[in-house]
Design an enzyme around this catalytic site. Structure first.
Site, mmCIF file in Angstrom:
data_model
loop_
_atom_site.group_PDB
_atom_site.id
_atom_site.type_symbol
_atom_site.label_atom_id
_atom_site.label_comp_id
_atom_site.label_asym_id
_atom_site.label_seq_id
_atom_site.Cartn_x
_atom_site.Cartn_y
_atom_site.Cartn_z
ATOM 1 N N GLU A 148 0.848 -1.200 0.000
ATOM 2 C CA GLU A 148 0.000 0.000 0.000
ATOM 3 C C GLU A 148 0.878 1.242 0.000
ATOM 4 O O GLU A 148 2.032 1.196 0.446
ATOM 5 C CB GLU A 148 -0.903 -0.002 1.233
ATOM 6 N N LYS A 196 2.751 4.587 1.037
ATOM 7 C CA LYS A 196 3.214 5.157 2.312
ATOM 8 C C LYS A 196 2.830 6.640 2.317
ATOM 9 O O LYS A 196 3.426 7.445 1.617
ATOM 10 C CB LYS A 196 4.726 4.990 2.463
ATOM 11 N N ASP A 202 2.549 10.429 3.280
ATOM 12 C CA ASP A 202 3.464 11.396 3.890
ATOM 13 C C ASP A 202 2.653 12.357 4.750
ATOM 14 O O ASP A 202 2.277 13.448 4.330
ATOM 15 C CB ASP A 202 4.228 12.156 2.807
ATOM 16 N N TYR A 229 -4.691 2.226 8.604
ATOM 17 C CA TYR A 229 -3.939 1.111 8.033
ATOM 18 C C TYR A 229 -3.360 0.152 9.089
ATOM 19 O O TYR A 229 -2.748 -0.856 8.743
ATOM 20 C CB TYR A 229 -2.802 1.611 7.139
ATOM 21 N N LYS A 277 11.081 3.054 -0.304
ATOM 22 C CA LYS A 277 11.022 4.493 -0.554
ATOM 23 C C LYS A 277 11.164 4.804 -2.044
ATOM 24 O O LYS A 277 11.887 4.126 -2.778
ATOM 25 C CB LYS A 277 12.133 5.221 0.228
ATOM 26 N N CYS A 289 33.299 40.215 0.461
ATOM 27 C CA CYS A 289 31.969 39.996 1.035
ATOM 28 C C CYS A 289 30.959 40.926 0.377
ATOM 29 O O CYS A 289 31.176 42.142 0.325
ATOM 30 C CB CYS A 289 32.010 40.241 2.538
ATOM 31 N N CYS A 311 29.670 43.555 3.393
ATOM 32 C CA CYS A 311 30.508 44.589 4.019
ATOM 33 C C CYS A 311 31.737 44.964 3.204
ATOM 34 O O CYS A 311 32.428 45.931 3.538
ATOM 35 C CB CYS A 311 30.939 44.149 5.417
ATOM 36 N N CYS A 341 33.997 35.548 4.856
ATOM 37 C CA CYS A 341 34.225 36.980 5.051
ATOM 38 C C CYS A 341 35.101 37.173 6.281
ATOM 39 O O CYS A 341 34.891 36.539 7.311
ATOM 40 C CB CYS A 341 32.883 37.695 5.231
ATOM 41 N N CYS A 362 30.686 43.191 9.803
ATOM 42 C CA CYS A 362 29.831 42.706 8.709
ATOM 43 C C CYS A 362 28.401 42.585 9.226
ATOM 44 O O CYS A 362 28.129 41.844 10.167
ATOM 45 C CB CYS A 362 30.330 41.352 8.212
#
Length: 718
Positions: free
Chosen positions: A127, A129, A131, A238, A326, A432, A435, A456, A462
């Site tokens: 059957e 599965k 979620d 189930y 799965k 960065c 900054c 950075c 920053c």
């Protein structure tokens, strides 16, 4: 050195023990996020990989199996928001299979355990599965009395009032049902209802939800049952828990009985005998998956005969008679519109692909992480090539996007046939973007290996790092200031009013004083109020005195986690001694540097990061202002004088009855002992409670001293 990517058969027993400890903590963290908060931060596939790694390590080193091993536990502890419900029968998880070979092994294992030849005489059910959120619903004398979530498998959350709002779940069962009936199944939200809810949220200018599973779980945990009722949740039955009597002798028959009693059951469930038929049904369900109005992530196979199920029995956390096959992650094609850089607390520059919106597995995907500079070029963390050299990711490229485990999107590859002739390779910034400071890739002086992450160097100057640092500073294991969460930090950081602005940690503690003389009162701002502001000030003032290890951890020094902070606090005793040692260790030589590296658990990489942090004048200046407001308490030192366990390594195993494991650990450490999670030649004492297994056997094999709880108490109290 990390052994994360190393083959299991190449690890030493010490390396395996360390990795099992890491995996236990990491998996417990993700269990809490998924089962307790409905906020997973990694994919199902990545989570499954962690579990498989743990299982492989335990298979090779059975003597290292921990009391807190993920192989011994299910789910996460129940929330304190709802009252606890102890399940009459535990709600166990299922083992996962990922390939046809795995399924063949599962079926062969069933026949082998029962001592039969694989002659297709055993029927299996197959059957989808679902979620969603696992649920146990108890009926007594035909009336619904309790509904509880899975929780940790033993104890769940009481959500009875909310379950009663789900139209598909009957409040009363037909006459003639057993006196006690526990129906188990999955609460979920239909895809169509999820999309309608998000359209409504957009129309109201509110944040939309991520996916149906998290939305269903969050809806079920509402304190107001009216909110749950408005979410149109659904249910598939189930399985079962406690039953006063069994109305059928097969899995298939039980589920059909549930249908007769008025419960919705999945119409795709079949009873099959051969592996070929089982796998064919898996493929059929996979083909139907996109058209189903509910999310599924695999197919569950169960031995149909309840008598055989009973003979097959259970492992520690899963039945031998069932497995979940799965599905692979869902994929789709879309275009990279732009590559942007995000800056984290430690200065890491993380590239993010902004994608042309595409629906993958029922969720609209607009972003995907690109991890780091090398990933864009097609190079993995260990330097291996994960895509051909010319398959670097560029703006404008058509790419294959995968929601691994149906949670976090990632880019798998580039569709080269669709690359524009003028597409230019992405040039990763050397400064960065926030900054303007230099962004560098550090080189490990010992190994010569270049870090895959560019960082950075701006530190507190920053803005991006400063925001994330503040969030770390107020986090649970640091200053833990109630009422000052992520959203509040963003509000105060972005505020231009001097009386409200918080951009460094010391400004948290001057907020109340600045507000006293201000015309802009915090209590008058939307989202705050007189009572909540009063509580915030009280929470801040409570933290003007704080444990030394929390203070050190809150500073946000790279590589200094909670455990390392405790080691440092215990070693130096006071903040003054710690700060002086960091200053004196600056040349990376001399007595202070040697002493720092000599602390067990502090390696050269961590030591260097701490020294570099204190070399930065801006960091020292901020800490100085913080110390004007906060007093780090002197660390409590272990009472080692006369302690019979000072300097000894102790392992606790089995079910402790006289104290909790945390209490036992804290007491041992306070007496100068080191508490380990596994037994080795370095272990001095093993304290064994009822149910002690492989660790006790290992201790006896190595000649390690063993004792029970009473003997341990006599030893440390004498």
């Amino acid at each position: 050195m990390s052994t994360e990517g190393s083959a299991v058969d190449t690890l030493t027993i010490e390396e395996a023990a360390a990795e099992l400890e890491r995996l236990a903590k990491e998996i417990a963290h993700h269990d809490a996020l998924y089962h307790g908060k409905d906020q997973p931060e990694i994919s199902d596939a990545d989570y499954d990989a962690l579990k498989r790694r743990n299982d492989a390590l335990e298979a090779r080193f059975p003597e290292l199996i921990r009391e807190d091993s993920p192989s011994r536990h299910v789910g996460a502890a129940p929330s304190v928001t709802f009252s606890p419900v102890v399940h009459a029968r535990p709600m166990l998880s299922l083992d996962n299979t990922f390939s046809q070979e795995d399924v063949q092994d599962f079926v062969a294992g069933v026949y082998r355990f029962l001592g039969r030849l694989p002659d297709q005489s055993i029927a299996f059910t197959a059957e989808p599965k679902i979620d969603g959120l696992s649920m146990s619903i108890r009926y007594e004398n035909g009336r619904l009395v309790t509904a509880a979530t899975r929780g940790d498998g033993t104890t769940g959350e009481n959500v009875t009032a909310n379950i009663r709002t789900i139209a598909e779940i009957p409040n009363e069962l037909p006459k003639g049902v057993p006196a006690v009936v526990e129906i188990r199944g999955e609460v979920y939200m239909a895809k169509s209802d999820f999309l309608a809810l998000n359209r409504q949220m957009e129309a109201e200018g509110k944040q939309t939800y991520v996916n149906p599973r998290n939305t269903a779980a969050g809806s079920l945990r509402q304190l107001d049952a009216k909110v749950t009722a408005s979410r149109k949740l659904k249910f598939f039955a189930y399985a079962w828990g406690e039953m006063a009597e069994m109305p059928a002798d097969t899995q298939f028959g039980m589920v059909q009985t549930f249908k007769d009693w008025g419960f919705p059951v999945n119409p795709l469930m079949k009873r099959l005998n051969s592996v070929a038929d089982i796998l064919a049904h898996y493929d059929e369900i996979g083909l139907e998956r996109p058209d189903l109005d509910y999310d599924i992530d695999g197919v569950v196979y169960k031995v149909d005969s309840l008598e055989l199920q009973q003979r097959l029995g259970f492992r520690s956390r899963s039945p031998r008679w069932a497995t979940a096959h799965k599905f692979p992650a869902e994929q789709a094609f879309t275009e990279v519109e732009k590559i942007e850089i995000q800056v984290g607390r430690t200065g890491a520059l993380t590239p993010v692909a902004r994608l042309k919106p595409i629906t993958v597995g029922g969720v609209v995907v607009t972003n995907a992480t690109l991890h780091n500079e090398d990933y864009i070029k097609g190079i993995g963390n260990s330097g291996e090539r994960i895509r051909p050299e010319e398959h670097d990711i560029r703006e404008g490229d058509t790419v294959i996007v995968q929601r691994a485990g149906d949670v976090i999107p990632q880019i798998l590859d580039v569709v080269m046939e669709k690359r524009a002739a003028d597409a230019r390779s992405y040039e990763f910034p050397k400064t960065c973007p926030v900054c303007g400071s230099h962004a560098v890739r550090e080189v490990n002086e010992k190994t010569g290996k270049t870090d895959s992450v560019r960082r950075c160097t701006g530190g507190f100057i920053c803005r991006a790092q400063a925001t994330e640092h503040l969030k770390h500073f107020v986090s649970r294991n640091a200053f833990d200031i109630e009422g000052l969460g992520s959203k509040q930090v963003d509000f105060f950081f972005e505020n231009e009013d001097p009386s409200l602005q918080i951009r460094t940690a010391p400004e948290i503690f001057t907020l109340e004083k600045r507000q006293q003389d201000s015309l802009t009162k915090l209590e008058n701002i939307d989202g705050f109020g007189k009572v909540s502001v009063g509580k915030l000030y009280a929470a801040i003032n409570e933290r003007r005195s704080i444990a030394l290890h929390r203070f050190i951890y809150a500073l946000g020094i790279r590589h200094v986690g909670e455990t390392t902070a405790k080691l440092l606090a215990r070693s130096y005793g006071t903040y003054e001694a710690f700060a002086t040692a960091m200053k004196e260790a600056a040349p990376l030589s001399g007595e202070a540097w040697t002493d720092l590296n000599a602390i067990e658990g502090i390696g050269e990489v961590v030591a260097r990061a701490m020294v570099e942090f204190y070399k930065e004048p801006r960091n020292v200046e901020v800490i100085g202002r913080l110390l004007d407001e906060v007093t780090p308490a002197e660390a409590e030192q272990p009472v080692t004088a006369g302690s019979p366990v000072a300097g000894k390594t102790v392992v606790f195993t089995g079910s402790l009855e006289k104290f909790t494991r945390d209490e036992a650990k804290a007491r041992a450490e306070s007496l100068g002992a080191k508490v380990a999670g596994s037994v080795s030649k370095k272990t001095d004492i093993v304290v064994a409670g009822p149910g002690a297994g492989s660790k006790l056997d290992k201790a006896r094999e190595l000649g390690v001293q063993t004792m029970d709880e009473d003997e341990w108490l006599a030893l440390i109290s004498g």
